[in-house]
Every structure is written in structure tokens, then in C-alpha cells.
Design a protein around this motif. Sequence first.
Motif, PDB file in Angstrom:
ATOM      1  N   ILE A   1     -21.084 -46.667 -13.672  1.00 51.09           N
ATOM      2  CA  ILE A   1     -21.719 -45.360 -13.887  1.00 51.09           C
ATOM      3  C   ILE A   1     -20.890 -44.512 -14.843  1.00 51.09           C
ATOM      4  CG2 ILE A   1     -22.219 -43.147 -12.754  1.00 51.09           C
ATOM      5  CD1 ILE A   1     -23.216 -44.846 -10.327  1.00 51.09           C
TER       6      ILE A   1
ATOM      7  N   PHE B   1     -21.984 -43.208 -18.447  1.00 53.05           N
ATOM      8  CA  PHE B   1     -22.008 -41.743 -18.552  1.00 53.05           C
ATOM      9  C   PHE B   1     -21.272 -41.275 -19.814  1.00 53.05           C
ATOM     10  CE2 PHE B   1     -20.188 -37.572 -17.063  1.00 53.05           C
ATOM     11  CZ  PHE B   1     -21.379 -36.901 -16.843  1.00 53.05           C
TER      12      PHE B   1
ATOM     13  N   VAL C   1     -28.499 -39.920 -13.598  1.00 50.79           N
ATOM     14  CA  VAL C   1     -27.951 -40.867 -12.628  1.00 50.79           C
ATOM     15  C   VAL C   1     -28.135 -40.287 -11.234  1.00 50.79           C
ATOM     16  CG1 VAL C   1     -25.895 -42.135 -11.884  1.00 50.79           C
ATOM     17  CG2 VAL C   1     -26.240 -41.623 -14.322  1.00 50.79           C
TER      18      VAL C   1
ATOM     19  N   ILE D   1     -27.284 -40.917  -7.094  1.00 49.35           N
ATOM     20  CA  ILE D   1     -26.457 -41.649  -6.134  1.00 49.35           C
ATOM     21  C   ILE D   1     -26.940 -41.318  -4.731  1.00 49.35           C
ATOM     22  CG2 ILE D   1     -24.128 -41.964  -5.206  1.00 49.35           C
ATOM     23  CD1 ILE D   1     -23.032 -41.225  -7.957  1.00 49.35           C
TER      24      ILE D   1
ATOM     25  N   PHE E   1     -20.374 -40.618  -4.439  1.00 54.72           N
ATOM     26  CA  PHE E   1     -20.254 -39.557  -5.435  1.00 54.72           C
ATOM     27  C   PHE E   1     -18.789 -39.174  -5.638  1.00 54.72           C
ATOM     28  CE2 PHE E   1     -20.119 -35.186  -6.884  1.00 54.72           C
ATOM     29  CZ  PHE E   1     -21.053 -35.174  -7.908  1.00 54.72           C
TER      30      PHE E   1
ATOM     31  N   VAL F   1     -16.944 -41.518  -8.034  1.00 53.81           N
ATOM     32  CA  VAL F   1     -17.230 -41.230  -9.440  1.00 53.81           C
ATOM     33  C   VAL F   1     -16.447 -39.994  -9.892  1.00 53.81           C
ATOM     34  CG1 VAL F   1     -19.027 -40.477 -11.065  1.00 53.81           C
ATOM     35  CG2 VAL F   1     -19.513 -42.319  -9.437  1.00 53.81           C
TER      36      VAL F   1
ATOM     37  N   ARG G   1     -23.013 -32.535  -8.221  1.00 50.13           N
ATOM     38  CA  ARG G   1     -23.583 -32.692  -9.564  1.00 50.13           C
ATOM     39  C   ARG G   1     -22.464 -32.745 -10.599  1.00 50.13           C
ATOM     40  NH1 ARG G   1     -25.736 -29.717 -13.969  1.00 50.13           N
ATOM     41  NH2 ARG G   1     -27.807 -30.457 -14.596  1.00 50.13           N
TER      42      ARG G   1
ATOM     43  N   ASN H   1     -26.080 -35.683 -20.226  1.00 51.34           N
ATOM     44  CA  ASN H   1     -26.032 -36.607 -19.093  1.00 51.34           C
ATOM     45  C   ASN H   1     -25.753 -35.867 -17.793  1.00 51.34           C
ATOM     46  OD1 ASN H   1     -26.410 -38.750 -20.826  1.00 51.34           O
ATOM     47  ND2 ASN H   1     -24.250 -39.295 -20.934  1.00 51.34           N
TER      48      ASN H   1
ATOM     49  N   ILE I   1     -25.131 -36.626 -13.432  1.00 59.16           N
ATOM     50  CA  ILE I   1     -25.007 -37.468 -12.239  1.00 59.16           C
ATOM     51  C   ILE I   1     -25.273 -36.566 -11.051  1.00 59.16           C
ATOM     52  CG2 ILE I   1     -23.475 -38.888 -10.817  1.00 59.16           C
ATOM     53  CD1 ILE I   1     -21.841 -39.443 -13.409  1.00 59.16           C
ATOM     54  N   GLN I   2     -26.168 -36.980 -10.166  1.00 61.04           N
ATOM     55  CA  GLN I   2     -26.542 -36.148  -9.016  1.00 61.04           C
ATOM     56  C   GLN I   2     -26.498 -36.988  -7.739  1.00 61.04           C
ATOM     57  OE1 GLN I   2     -27.856 -32.687  -9.112  1.00 61.04           O
ATOM     58  NE2 GLN I   2     -27.334 -32.954  -6.969  1.00 61.04           N
TER      59      GLN I   2
END
Length: 198
Positions: A79, A83, A91, A93, A106, A109, A134, A142, A144-145
Amino acid sequence: MAAAAPDPKNWQTQDSTGFFQWIADVCPQVPSSKRGYETYIPGPREREEIRKALDGDYRTIVFCWPRRHGKTLVSALIIVWRFLTQKTLAVGIVSNSEKQTTDTAFKTVASILKQTEYTAKLVKSGAIKIQGDRIAYERLHNVIQGYSSNPAALYGKKLSIAQCSELHAARSDEAYQALASATIDTDDGLTLVDSTVG
């Protein structure tokens, strides 16, 4: 003479070549079993599994390894790599509970981004923003959540990458099905599943 800065163009191939070049250049820092953080170095078996997964043109990749063998960590690294190298990624999760989503998948990451020198600079400068569940990299558009494992809350999402963590402990596969369906409309959509064997 200072070493040359890594060139992100070398990481942009969507196969294992780009991933392993990113690993070599960036030396991602990951949680250590001895406490603190250490540079991620895949063992020969993990390297081969990652290579097969990324070179196989799969839309779903399942890392089904024994406990403490780094399956959630490898999903997190994939990821973070994407990213940093692709644009307009969404993204998602999900784990078996909201607490597990934020405390395990999360958090892994986020910790890689905060602890790795290359990405820590981007976090410190505000280029990458980590807030609650987030993460945003606005220059590349981009996000990621982390999401709750409630299937009803996942329907209708459009994702580029979906990570379903600890699937073996789920009461049903409804959250996984909703999450996986969220990547269908993306050309290179990817669903990552990490699950313990047995």
C-alpha cells in the motif's frame, strides 16, 4: 560525497521490480519484534511469495501465512509503495472491528510513513497528512482510509486498493465481499487479504 537521492521513477513499474527497488532505495522502517523499528528485509520465502503475487497480474492477492510471519506488514508495504508511486489512489483498509482496523492494519501503514526517513520528511513538511483514520498525499491526490467492518458502510465505495486484514477471524465474508467489489471499477484495482493459516 553524499549518496544520490533515490529516484521515484525507478519504483513506478507495477510489478515486483518496482516494489523491490523501492525497498532497496527507501529502506522502510517497520515495527521490530525487539521493540522499536528496523529496516524491512524480506526473507527468501517472503521475497518469492511477493514476487509471484506482484508479477502474476492478479486483482486479489492473499497472504495466508502463520502468525508473526509479516502478512499484514507486507500488505502495508505494498500500500505505501503504491501510495508513493501512483496518482488518484483511493485505498480502503478494513479489519474485523473498527479497533483492529485502526490499531493494527491502518497503524502499520501510518507507522511506516512516520518512521521511514524518506516518507518522514514528507509527513513533517505536511505533504503527507496523517489524521485519525485517514492519510492524504495531496500532490498525488491519494487517500488511505480506515473503515469499520460494517458491510453496509462499505457498499458504494470506489477503491483502487482494498486491504482486508485478519479475514480468518471474521464472522462472515460480507465485509470482504463489499470491499473487494469496491475495486472492480478500477482498471488496476487490487484487493489485499492477510489471513492466518488454519
